[in-house]
Design an enzyme around this catalytic site. Sequence first.
Site, PDB file in Angstrom:
ATOM      1  N   LYS A  50      25.163  63.614  25.818  1.00  0.00           N
ATOM      2  CA  LYS A  50      25.751  64.933  25.567  1.00  0.00           C
ATOM      3  C   LYS A  50      25.527  65.848  26.767  1.00  0.00           C
ATOM      4  CE  LYS A  50      25.488  64.289  20.608  1.00  0.00           C
ATOM      5  NZ  LYS A  50      24.750  64.411  19.355  1.00  0.00           N
ATOM      6  N   GLN A  94      19.949  67.480  16.883  1.00  0.00           N
ATOM      7  CA  GLN A  94      20.186  66.044  16.755  1.00  0.00           C
ATOM      8  C   GLN A  94      19.539  65.514  15.470  1.00  0.00           C
ATOM      9  OE1 GLN A  94      22.193  64.304  18.819  1.00  0.00           O
ATOM     10  NE2 GLN A  94      21.887  62.429  17.657  1.00  0.00           N
ATOM     11  N   ASP A 117      28.782  71.041  15.403  1.00  0.00           N
ATOM     12  CA  ASP A 117      28.837  69.788  14.639  1.00  0.00           C
ATOM     13  C   ASP A 117      29.723  69.940  13.400  1.00  0.00           C
ATOM     14  OD1 ASP A 117      27.346  67.594  15.671  1.00  0.00           O
ATOM     15  OD2 ASP A 117      25.457  68.586  15.156  1.00  0.00           O
TER      16      ASP A 117
HETATM   17  N1  GUN Z   1      23.169  62.013  14.761  1.00  0.00           N
HETATM   18  C1  GUN Z   1      24.112  61.041  14.764  1.00  0.00           C
HETATM   19  N2  GUN Z   1      25.336  61.573  14.956  1.00  0.00           N
HETATM   20  C2  GUN Z   1      25.158  62.913  15.084  1.00  0.00           C
HETATM   21  C3  GUN Z   1      26.046  63.998  15.321  1.00  0.00           C
HETATM   22  O1  GUN Z   1      27.259  63.858  15.431  1.00  0.00           O
HETATM   23  N3  GUN Z   1      25.456  65.215  15.407  1.00  0.00           N
HETATM   24  C4  GUN Z   1      24.131  65.408  15.267  1.00  0.00           C
HETATM   25  N4  GUN Z   1      23.657  66.644  15.349  1.00  0.00           N
HETATM   26  N5  GUN Z   1      23.282  64.417  15.048  1.00  0.00           N
HETATM   27  C5  GUN Z   1      23.799  63.175  14.967  1.00  0.00           C
END
Ligand code: GUN
Length: 280
Positions: A50, A94, A117
Amino acid sequence: MAAKIIDGKAISAAVKEQVRAEIERDKIKAGLAVVIVGDDPASRVYVNNKKKACELCGIQSFEYALPAETEQNQLLELIDTLNADKNVNGILVQLPLPDHFDEKAVIERISPLKDVDAFHESNVGKIMIGNYAFLPCTPAGCMELIHSTGVEVAGKECVVIGRSNIVGKPMAMLLLHENGTVTVCHSKTKNLAEVCRRADILVAAVGRPNFVTADMVKDGAVVIDVGINRLENGKLCGDVKFDEVSEKAAYITPVPGGVGPMTIAMLMKNTLTAARIQNS
Ligand code: GUN
């Protein structure tokens, strides 16, 4: 006939390039805060990817790596600080968090305007009624991959395997918004193979390696594999048994290089949207 492979890497690169070009053209200042708690190796890889994508797009990234012992209150305080920070347009915590956290309370603390998200219940509600600023990244990425095939969703039988809040449920909603006839399957579904065989568009979000076999797939289907499973030999593998399903489907996403890169590209898109909304 062998399926065409949907190139998530190339499509995600195009989305990120579009975000980069818009940010440059409109001189937008966008910032994304990424919070990681603990030292889950998979989460670390995602967070690093990211950050890399932010750099590529011209988005400022702020990383907060907190120890696993961090208390719920400390994380909530950090979120309050980020909610108030003008340089931060998007906040991503996350998941999964270590067990002692109340994940729902953490998500609800993020300002809905910065919830890139789209996990906050007010954003989930907006998705439900089709009036949204942010789409959840993974389902939105799957939709881009489906669009890339040129196959229209309207009127098609769409089957989603998995009903998680992050993927299965919003995925079903996005397909419905495009007038698909949508069935959501889960662990209690009877005759799963038979239901899946109806699908013109099959989305697998189960979290079990090689779960979808050729006998579950209709000839000429579009197969989207959301699974990222790590095998004992260290290799990544999807929810779809690629070798045999790719002999039957018309289009299929690989793992890695399918849905995974799209999730990050859509996150960049949401961060740009958040910056535009907050700056206007
Ligand atoms: N963990 C696995 N996929 C995601 C996601 O798309 N966003 C977040 N915040 N955590 C994750």
